[in-house]
Scaffold this active site. Structure first.
Site, PDB file in Angstrom:
ATOM      1  N   ASP A 230      31.430  82.984  -6.059  1.00  0.00           N
ATOM      2  CA  ASP A 230      32.504  83.490  -5.211  1.00  0.00           C
ATOM      3  C   ASP A 230      32.697  82.488  -4.088  1.00  0.00           C
ATOM      4  O   ASP A 230      31.800  81.683  -3.814  1.00  0.00           O
ATOM      5  CB  ASP A 230      32.128  84.864  -4.636  1.00  0.00           C
ATOM      6  CG  ASP A 230      33.327  85.698  -4.232  1.00  0.00           C
ATOM      7  OD1 ASP A 230      33.565  86.735  -4.881  1.00  0.00           O
ATOM      8  OD2 ASP A 230      34.035  85.309  -3.274  1.00  0.00           O
TER       9      ASP A 230
ATOM     10  N   ASP B 102      35.034  77.448  -4.783  1.00  0.00           N
ATOM     11  CA  ASP B 102      36.470  77.700  -4.696  1.00  0.00           C
ATOM     12  C   ASP B 102      37.045  77.357  -6.071  1.00  0.00           C
ATOM     13  O   ASP B 102      37.108  76.192  -6.452  1.00  0.00           O
ATOM     14  CB  ASP B 102      37.090  76.827  -3.614  1.00  0.00           C
ATOM     15  CG  ASP B 102      38.592  76.987  -3.498  1.00  0.00           C
ATOM     16  OD1 ASP B 102      39.204  77.690  -4.344  1.00  0.00           O
ATOM     17  OD2 ASP B 102      39.159  76.400  -2.559  1.00  0.00           O
TER      18      ASP B 102
ATOM     19  N   ASN C 233      36.300  86.552 -13.525  1.00  0.00           N
ATOM     20  CA  ASN C 233      36.900  87.675 -12.812  1.00  0.00           C
ATOM     21  C   ASN C 233      37.605  87.272 -11.522  1.00  0.00           C
ATOM     22  O   ASN C 233      38.464  87.998 -11.054  1.00  0.00           O
ATOM     23  CB  ASN C 233      35.797  88.706 -12.510  1.00  0.00           C
ATOM     24  CG  ASN C 233      36.284  89.799 -11.600  1.00  0.00           C
ATOM     25  OD1 ASN C 233      37.080  90.639 -11.998  1.00  0.00           O
ATOM     26  ND2 ASN C 233      35.838  89.770 -10.353  1.00  0.00           N
TER      27      ASN C 233
ATOM     28  N   TYR D 184      51.872  86.598  -9.138  1.00  0.00           N
ATOM     29  CA  TYR D 184      50.609  87.172  -9.606  1.00  0.00           C
ATOM     30  C   TYR D 184      50.777  87.705 -11.031  1.00  0.00           C
ATOM     31  O   TYR D 184      49.973  87.396 -11.919  1.00  0.00           O
ATOM     32  CB  TYR D 184      50.165  88.292  -8.660  1.00  0.00           C
ATOM     33  CG  TYR D 184      48.956  89.059  -9.117  1.00  0.00           C
ATOM     34  CD1 TYR D 184      47.681  88.527  -8.945  1.00  0.00           C
ATOM     35  CD2 TYR D 184      49.081  90.313  -9.712  1.00  0.00           C
ATOM     36  CE1 TYR D 184      46.557  89.234  -9.358  1.00  0.00           C
ATOM     37  CE2 TYR D 184      47.967  91.016 -10.124  1.00  0.00           C
ATOM     38  CZ  TYR D 184      46.704  90.481  -9.948  1.00  0.00           C
ATOM     39  OH  TYR D 184      45.595  91.183 -10.363  1.00  0.00           O
TER      40      TYR D 184
ATOM     41  N   LYS E 197      48.833  86.374 -14.447  1.00  0.00           N
ATOM     42  CA  LYS E 197      47.985  87.235 -15.272  1.00  0.00           C
ATOM     43  C   LYS E 197      48.512  87.321 -16.708  1.00  0.00           C
ATOM     44  O   LYS E 197      47.733  87.415 -17.661  1.00  0.00           O
ATOM     45  CB  LYS E 197      47.844  88.625 -14.644  1.00  0.00           C
ATOM     46  CG  LYS E 197      47.039  88.612 -13.340  1.00  0.00           C
ATOM     47  CD  LYS E 197      45.629  88.065 -13.548  1.00  0.00           C
ATOM     48  CE  LYS E 197      44.775  88.216 -12.303  1.00  0.00           C
ATOM     49  NZ  LYS E 197      43.346  87.961 -12.547  1.00  0.00           N
TER      50      LYS E 197
END
Length: 187
Positions: free
Chosen positions: A36, A62, A89, A153, A157
């Site tokens: 993360d 990152d 994720n 976004y 996706k």
């Protein structure tokens, strides 16, 4: 079982790590590399998961950096010696109408939400083909339904779903299972 989980400091990533920690697959404790960009969140997650009996490694990264995927996989192999699963994720979201979206914000979402899964998958490929492992990427219900003002976004996706389908077709013969999950809004 050795698993990489990105976006693991909170939300779906942390919940996934908790599931592996409390219900490990295979012999021995779960071996989890948590990645993360939130270094403090990773430290807290690592401590709570270690208390559950999991063997933990953390990697502050990152995922908009094209080299981050290889560094994360290398860290997992150095620590655990093998890799059985990758949970891609981590995600970026930008709430701006398409008419006002700038190129940098669009590029960031594509880099984190799509390219990072490819870079991680490419780095993990030799290890997952050896273990006959799996890749699971977190897409979104927004990939199938316009979500205003989340146009970039939703687009990223939708691209992720196609990328994972392509990976499944190309990498399935090497023994790597590739799937997406597409949750809706979560707490």
């Amino acid at each position: 079982m050795s698993v990489i989980i990105t976006g693991a400091a909170s939300g779906i990533g942390l919940a996934t790590a908790e599931l592996f920690a409390t219900q490990p697959l295979g012999e021995g404790p779960a071996q989890l590399l948590l990645a993360d960009r939130d270094a403090e969140g990773l430290r807290k997650a690592a401590a709570s998961l270690a208390d559950l009996g999991a063997e933990i490694e953390i990697a502050t990264a990152d995922l908009s950096d094209p080299g981050a995927g290889a560094a994360i996989v290398d860290a997992a192999i150095r620590r655990f010696g093998s890799l059985q699963a990758l949970v891609s994720n981590a995600g970026a979201i930008h709430r701006v109408p398409l008419a006002e979206l700038d190129a940098a914000a669009f590029d960031l979402m594509m880099a984190v939400n799509v390219r990072a899964t490819l870079m991680l998958g490419q780095a993990a490929y030799p290890h997952l083909s050896t273990s006959r492992g799996a890749i699971v990427a977190t897409a979104s219900s927004a990939a199938d339904h316009p979500a205003i003002p989340l146009g970039a976004y939703s687009t990223s996706k939708a691209a992720l779903i196609m990328l994972v389908r392509q990976m499944a077709g190309e990498w399935g013969p090497a023994g790597i299972r590739c799937n997406c999950v597409s949750p809706g809004p979560t707490h």
